[in-house]
Every structure is written in structure tokens, then in C-alpha cells.
Design a protein around this motif. Structure first.
Motif, short mmCIF file in Angstrom:
data_model
loop_
_atom_site.label_atom_id
_atom_site.label_comp_id
_atom_site.label_asym_id
_atom_site.label_seq_id
_atom_site.Cartn_x
_atom_site.Cartn_y
_atom_site.Cartn_z
N VAL A 86 5.46 -21.29 3.48
CA VAL A 86 5.57 -19.96 2.87
C VAL A 86 5.99 -20.07 1.41
O VAL A 86 5.44 -19.41 0.53
N GLU A 87 6.94 -20.95 1.13
CA GLU A 87 7.40 -21.12 -0.24
C GLU A 87 6.33 -21.78 -1.12
O GLU A 87 6.16 -21.40 -2.28
N GLU A 88 5.65 -22.77 -0.57
CA GLU A 88 4.62 -23.46 -1.35
C GLU A 88 3.48 -22.53 -1.72
O GLU A 88 2.93 -22.61 -2.82
N SER A 89 3.11 -21.63 -0.82
CA SER A 89 2.00 -20.71 -1.09
C SER A 89 2.42 -19.56 -2.01
O SER A 89 1.56 -18.92 -2.63
N GLY A 90 3.72 -19.26 -2.10
CA GLY A 90 4.19 -18.14 -2.90
C GLY A 90 4.13 -16.82 -2.16
O GLY A 90 4.33 -15.75 -2.76
N LEU A 91 3.89 -16.87 -0.85
CA LEU A 91 3.78 -15.64 -0.06
C LEU A 91 5.08 -14.84 -0.08
O LEU A 91 5.05 -13.61 -0.10
N HIS A 92 6.21 -15.54 -0.08
CA HIS A 92 7.50 -14.84 -0.03
C HIS A 92 7.72 -13.98 -1.27
O HIS A 92 8.26 -12.87 -1.19
N ARG A 93 7.28 -14.45 -2.44
CA ARG A 93 7.44 -13.68 -3.66
C ARG A 93 6.54 -12.45 -3.66
O ARG A 93 6.95 -11.37 -4.11
N ARG A 94 5.35 -12.57 -3.13
CA ARG A 94 4.44 -11.42 -3.05
C ARG A 94 5.03 -10.34 -2.14
O ARG A 94 4.97 -9.15 -2.47
N VAL A 95 5.59 -10.75 -1.02
CA VAL A 95 6.20 -9.78 -0.10
C VAL A 95 7.36 -9.06 -0.79
O VAL A 95 7.48 -7.83 -0.70
N ALA A 96 8.21 -9.81 -1.47
CA ALA A 96 9.38 -9.21 -2.11
C ALA A 96 8.98 -8.21 -3.19
O ALA A 96 9.52 -7.09 -3.26
N LEU A 97 8.03 -8.58 -4.05
CA LEU A 97 7.62 -7.69 -5.14
C LEU A 97 6.89 -6.46 -4.61
O LEU A 97 7.00 -5.37 -5.18
N LYS A 98 6.13 -6.63 -3.53
CA LYS A 98 5.43 -5.49 -2.95
C LYS A 98 6.42 -4.46 -2.42
O LYS A 98 6.26 -3.26 -2.63
N VAL A 99 7.44 -4.92 -1.75
CA VAL A 99 8.47 -4.00 -1.24
C VAL A 99 9.18 -3.32 -2.40
O VAL A 99 9.42 -2.10 -2.37
N MET A 100 9.51 -4.09 -3.44
CA MET A 100 10.21 -3.52 -4.59
C MET A 100 9.39 -2.45 -5.29
O MET A 100 9.92 -1.47 -5.80
N SER A 101 8.08 -2.62 -5.31
CA SER A 101 7.22 -1.65 -5.99
C SER A 101 7.12 -0.34 -5.23
O SER A 101 6.62 0.65 -5.77
N LEU A 102 7.59 -0.31 -3.99
CA LEU A 102 7.46 0.89 -3.16
C LEU A 102 8.72 1.74 -3.10
O LEU A 102 8.68 2.86 -2.60
N VAL A 103 9.84 1.22 -3.59
CA VAL A 103 11.12 1.90 -3.35
C VAL A 103 11.53 2.87 -4.44
O VAL A 103 12.49 3.61 -4.27
N GLY A 104 10.84 2.89 -5.57
CA GLY A 104 11.23 3.79 -6.64
C GLY A 104 12.29 3.18 -7.55
O GLY A 104 12.56 1.99 -7.50
#
Length: 661
Positions: free
Chosen positions: A134-152
Motif C-alpha cells: 500500500v505504501e509503495e503504490s501510494g494508495l494510502h496518500r490518495r485515500v487520505a487526500l480524497k477524504v480531506m477534500s470532502l470534509v470542507g
């Protein structure tokens, strides 16, 4: 003439005496410097001295108790001293039973060696392979930023938006890696909140009533600068080789390096943060003087702590989330198997118990941090300028990731597969996939290793072969790269934690075979007059205090055999005290050195130790109360904590008969 010579000689003697007196302070300083030099040299050898002291000072134990029990106690106490002082690296101390148990006649060498690598170790390795991928692919960062973009952009929802992905990701990957990834996002958001608040056209009322207004709003260039600053911080906070852990790891030592930075070492993790680099972002956020801006300072503290606390809380939810959970599962299985039983601590049953506990804790943690740091400002509506600035930061960061890559998609697919395999092996209410095989032959570790093997087979990007060999009309060289290579896996695998787990199993086996754990249980049976839930609460409080300054994995390793025997003596299900003690070792919220996430957020300069102690003390109380509620309600319904298993009833009845006779 003679008198004159005598007078001259007398004066000379006085001069010499005076000179000697004048030199006396220098002589004293010289002696002090020599003593200091000797002390420094002795202190340089403190590790060697502490190891000798640990084994020599405990020698009276086997002398006074000349039996296998005494010899096992000698090894146990010596290891406890070494773990507490960290005179040796914690995993190295875990190797002591390999030498000492056979030498002292506690266990045979093959018995000790076989304890170090069992089914639980394979489950741990499989879970870590998923985390590394997960860390090597960068998937964890995509998940985190996607959630952050939804919270206002409201600060309280920003805090929740930071905590939610941190909490979720720390269930599956290292809490250290999760915190390292999230803290640059926090810093970028803080800078934008400050710049946008300062530059808002309307007056923005701070918490202490100070009006602040500036004529212009932050430009896109300023936003890009902040993004670059976030990248610099992210790149400056790196894990060394072997820096991935199953969160546990959890306990560390923070020292100051030669450059004035902070070095964080946690058994298998070493993080170096340069003080100057850590201060760069502070300087960036101080382009406009913030005279008396107490609100922004509290916001910095609250958002920083939210990352650490969410990372520490998330690992409780899954068996592979933190090493103490695996220590509990492995030692419970050993203890039950010794009497012909099975604790049935599957991945699904643990999540049914621990996931609601972790969820309640992270919500209460969010509420507490909002009350403590945001106070009345959480009720105020955020200005439009601030909302747009924070939104642009998240959008810019997410755009930098580009479209979801081939590797991210495959990693997500494998992650979903392993989660489903863990949850559906024995779902209880319907037959799981484990029923397709011979009973008792399959476990959660097989699912983890199966998916781990897939990571070394599936390509990280479309291989340039056959029809994929031509791109834009140009023939590409044949190439194939898997999602994971062994070089990456072995570099990021925390082998020290695996050895520590094995050392715990060897220690537990030695305590059981020698009768030491039974003796401990008998001594603690003096608490049998207390209600089990009260004793359990006392245990949780004591463990939560100890884990602030000691390794959570080592603490769980030492406690599991004792908790098991205590439960049997008090006629309580051994899982009751064992699970409570294991979870309580993760309640390290007060000190920077308690866990790597605490140290990471502390190193960025927004927090002081009193800040962490104040916030963490209440969090410890909340966590212990939540745990007590969980084990006495839905935990009892899942694991039957209040029901003594039949295999242990025979033992207690036999002991009672022997006592009466």
C-alpha cells in the motif's frame, strides 16, 4: 646582612606559599575535569554496565529458589530490566531465552527455537506485506487526500477529516508511516488557514477577541509554495530501512542529534527530523506577525495531536494493527492449547469486539480535542476566503497524484481480497471458506501469505509485451516489474518485531513449563475478593501508566502469561484479563516518547510536553473507561468473558481438592 637574607628568604617562602594557594583553585578544577572525564568514559559504556548489572543483581533469585521456577524467574527479571532500560535493543533482548533457557535447564533448545516462528508470525508478516505494498503504490496518500477534500474547511471538520483516514489507515499499515504521511498535510492546511484568515477582506474575530484583516487573499503562487513546503517536510521525515511496523511498535526514545535535530528510535524505527527544516514551515506561516493569535496556536496543537491519537487508536481495531494484539492472540492460543482447548480469536471476532471500541474512542478523542483546543470557535461559521483556500490546497495536492495508477488499482484489489478472506474464514452465522478444507488446517495467516505472494507476481504497470508493447506507435522494450520486489520487502520489513513476538512466545512457554506463571497467579489470587470488573479496571489503569514509558509489545509479552494464570485462579475466562491488558498497552497518549506518532507530531514544534500531558491524561481516562465498557458488554457477548471454559474448570476443582486435603 644575615637578617636581610633571612627576610628575603621569608618573603620568598611567603611568595611561594601564596603562589601555591593561588594555584589551588586551578588544581581543583583539574581534578574535577578528570573526574568528569572518567564519568563520561564510564557513561559511554553504560549499556555494557547495565547488561552486567541486570544479570548479576538478579543472581540471588536462582540461589534462593534452586529449582526450574527460580531459574526461569532469573531470566524473566533480567529481561524485564533490559527491556525497561533498553541497554540492549529490544529485539536483541528477546533473543536471550535462546541461550539462557537451555543453559539453565528450563527448556530444551529445539523447544525454544520452535517458539520463535509460528502461525502468528506468518499472520504478522502477511499483514506487513499488505502494508508495504500500500505504501509503495501510494494508495494510502490518495485515500487520505480524497477524504480531506470532502470534509470542507471548518476547523472541527478539518480535524475529523484528518483523523478519519489516519485512523483507518493505521488499522492496516504502520502508525509511524501513517503519521509521517499525514503531518505534512496538516502543516499545509495550517499555513493556508492562517494566510486565508489574515488576508480575508472581512474582519475575522479570533478567540480572544482580536480583529484581524488584510487587503488581499492568497494567490495560486502562494498555494503552490505551500504545497512545495509540504513536500519538503514529507521528504525530510523519512523512515530508514526496515522502518515499517505493525504499529506497534509503539515505544521509542527521542534524542537530540549533532545538528540540533530530533532522532526518534523505536526498536526498529529511526526517524530524523532536522530542527531547521521543522522550523521552516513555522517561518512560512509567520510571514505576517500573529500578535496574540492564541486561536491559531491552539489550532496547530489540536490538529497535530489529532494525527497522533488517531494513529494510536486505529491499530486497536484489527489483529494485525499493532503487535500487542498479535501477542495476545498467539499467547492465548498457546495457553488454551496446553490444556486441550482453543480460544477462537479469529480476525473477524477480534474486529467485532475491537472495531466498535476503536470507533468510539476516536469519536470521543475528536470531541475532546475540539473542546480543549477549538473551544467556542467551533460554533462559528468559517469565512468564504478560508474555505476556498483550504479547498484549493486539497485540490492541488490531489491533482498532483494524477489518475489512479495501475499499481494502485491492483493494490486496492489485493487489499479488498485479503480483508474479505480474513472476515469470511469463520463468520460464525454462516459457513466460511475455511469449511472447504480439513477442519483446523486453515487460519488467517494462510490468507495473508497468499495475498503476499500475489504482490510479487502482479505487475506494477502494464508489462510491455504483445499488444501492450506498442505505445504511441513506438515499440517498447519488453519489461515486467512486480508490485513488490524482495529487495523492497526485506528493507521495509521490521524483522525486530518478529523476533520480539517470538521471544515473547518462548518466554511464555518457559514460564508455563517451569511453573512460574502458576506461581504468579497464586500470588495475585489475593485479589479474589474484588469483583472481576473492578480488578480488570485496575489492571487497565496500571498498564496504561506503564506503557507511557516502556515498550507496549514488551509489556504485553510479560503480562500475558501472568494474566492467564490470574484468570484461572479467579475462575474467569483467561481472555478477559489478557485482552484488556493487551489493548491497554496501546493507550499511550501523554508523552512524546510513548509512541512514534507522538514523537513525530511533537518534533514539528507546535506542542510542548505540558500540552501533551494535559490532553493525553484525559484521553487515557476516556480510553480506559471505553475499554472497561467494551469488555463487560459486547465483548462478553462475543468472547464469553464471564464464562469459565470447561477445560479450566477441571483445573480449579483439582486445585481446590488438593488445598482441602
Amino acid at each position: 646582612m644575615t637578617l636581610k637574607k633571612y627576610a628575603m628568604n621569608g618573603n620568598a617562602e611567603q611568595i611561594q606559599t601564596g603562589s601555591r594557594r593561588r594555584k589551588s583553585p586551578a588544581s581543583k578544577r583539574s581534578r574535577c575535569s578528570r573526574c568528569l572525564d572518567v564519568t563520561n568514559q564510564v557513561w559511554t559504556m553504560k549499556s555494557l554496565i547495565m547488561v552486567v548489572v541486570a544479570f548479576v543483581c538478579t543472581l540471588p533469585i536462582p540461589i534462593l529458589i534452586p529449582s526450574k521456577l527460580g531459574r526461569c524467574a532469573y531470566v524473566l527479571v533480567s529481561m524485564a530490566l533490559l527491556w525497561a532500560t533498553e541497554a540492549l535493543p529490544i529485539p536483541v533482548t528477546a533473543l536471550v531465552p535462546v541461550v539462557m533457557f537451555p543453559a539453565l535447564g528450563v527448556l530444551e533448545a529445539p523447544q525454544v527455537a520452535n517458539s520463535y516462528f509460528g502461525n502468528t508470525s506468518f499472520l504478522f508478516i502477511g499483514g506487513l506485506m499488505v502494508a508495504i505494498a500500500v505504501e509503495e503504490s501510494g494508495l494510502h496518500r490518495r485515500v487520505a487526500l480524497k477524504v480531506m477534500s470532502l470534509v470542507g474547511s471548518d476547523p472541527k471538520w478539518i480535524m475529523m477529516g484528518l483523523m478519519a483516514p489516519t485512523w483507518f489507515l493505521s488499522m492496516w499499515i504502520s502508525n509511524t508511516a501513517t503519521a509521517s504521511m499525514m503531518i505534512p498535510i496538516v502543516e499545509a492546511v495550517l499555513v493556508q488557514l492562517k494566510l486565508a484568515t489574515k488576508s480575508a477582506g472581512d474582519s475575522v474575530l479570533s478567540n480572544d477577541g482580536t480583529n484581524m484583516s488584510m487587503p488581499s487573499s492568497p494567490s495560486d503562487e502562494e498555494l503552490n509554495d505551500v504545497t512545495q513546503q509540504g513536500d519538503e517536510i514529507r521528504n525530510s521525515t523519512q523512515l530508514d530501512d526496515g522502518g515499517v511496523s505493525a504499529r506497534d511498535a509503539t515505544d521509542d526514545d527521542v534524542t537530540q542529534d549533532r545538528n540540533g535535530g530530533i532522532a526518534i528510535s523505536n526498536k526498529h524505527v529511526t526517524i530524523s527530523v532536522d530542527r531547521d527544516e521543522a522550523d521552516d514551515l513555522d517561518d512560512a506561516s509567520s510571514d505576517i506577525p500573529d500578535d496574540g493569535d492564541q486561536y491559531h496556536k491552539r489550532l496547530c496543537k489540536g490538529l497535530s495531536l489529532s494525527i497522533a491519537y488517531a494513529a494510536n487508536t486505529g491499530g486497536i481495531a484489527t489483529l494485525t494493527g499493532t503487535p500487542p494484539n498479535l501477542v495476545f492472540a498467539g499467547q492465548a492460543k498457546l495457553f488454551f492449547n496446553n490444556y486441550g482447548g482453543d480460544p477462537d480469536v479469529s480476525y473477524l471476532r477480534w474486529m467485532l469486539f475491537a472495531f466498535p471500541l476503536s470507533l468510539i474512542m476516536v469519536i470521543l478523542c475528536w470531541v475532546w480535542l475540539v473542546i480543549l483546543f477549538l473551544r467556542g470557535s467551533c460554533l462559528k461559521k468559517q469565512s468564504k476566503e478560508v474555505s476556498e483556500a483550504v479547498k484549493r490546497v486539497m485540490q492541488n495536492e490531489y491533482k498532483r497524484l494524477g489518475e489512479i495508477s495501475f499499481a494502485e488499482a491492483e493494490t486496492l484489489m489485493c487489499f479488498i481480497i485479503v480483508a474479505l478472506l480474513w472476515l469470511t474464514r469463520e463468520p460464525q452465522f454462516v459457513p466460511g471458506w475455511g469449511s472447504l478444507f480439513t477442519e483446523g488446517f486453515m487460519s488467517d495467516s494462510q490468507a495473508a501469505i497468499f495475498v503476499s505472494i500475489l504482490f510479487f507476481l502482479l505487475p506494477a504497470k502494464k508489462p510491455t509485451i504483445f499488444c501492450w508493447r506498442y505505445r504511441d506507435g513506438i515499440r517498447q522494450k519488453a519489461n515486467y516489474t512486480p508490485l513488490l520486489t524482495w529487495q523492497v520487502a526485506q528493507a521495509k520489513m521490521p524483522w525486530g518485531i518478529i523476533i520480539l513476538l517470538g521471544g515473547g512466545f518462548a518466554l511464555a512457554k518457559g514460564c508455563r513449563e517451569s511453573g512460574l506463571s502458576t506461581w504468579f497467579g497464586e500470588q495475585l489470587a489475593t485479589f479474589e475478593d474484588l469483583d472481576p470488573w473492578i480488578l480488570n479496571l485496575v489492571i487497565c489503569v496500571a498498564v496504561a501508566m506503564v506503557t507511557e514509558i516502556t515498550s507496549n509489545t514488551a509489556t504485553a509479552t510479560l503480562l500475558m502469561p501472568i494474566m492467564a494464570e490470574l484468570s484461572v485462579k479467579l475462575k474467569v475466562n483467561p481472555l478477559y484479563f489478557m485482552s484488556s491488558a493487551a489493548v491497554a498497552t496501546s493507550f499511550a497518549f501523554m508523552m512524546p516518547v510513548a509512541t512514534p506518532p507522538n514523537a513525530i507530531v511533537f518534533s514539528h514544534g507546535h506542542l510542548s510536553i505540558p500540552d501533551m500531558v494535559l490532553a493525553g491524561f484525559m484521553m487515557n481516562i476516556i480510553a480506559v473507561l471505553c475499554l472497561s465498557l467494551a469488555v463487560n458488554t459486547w465483548g462478553d457477548a462475543i468472547f464469553h468473558f464471564q464464562t469459565m471454559p470447561d477445560i479450566f474448570l477441571n483445573i480449579t476443582e483439582s486445585a481446590a481438592v488438593a488445598t482441602r486435603s
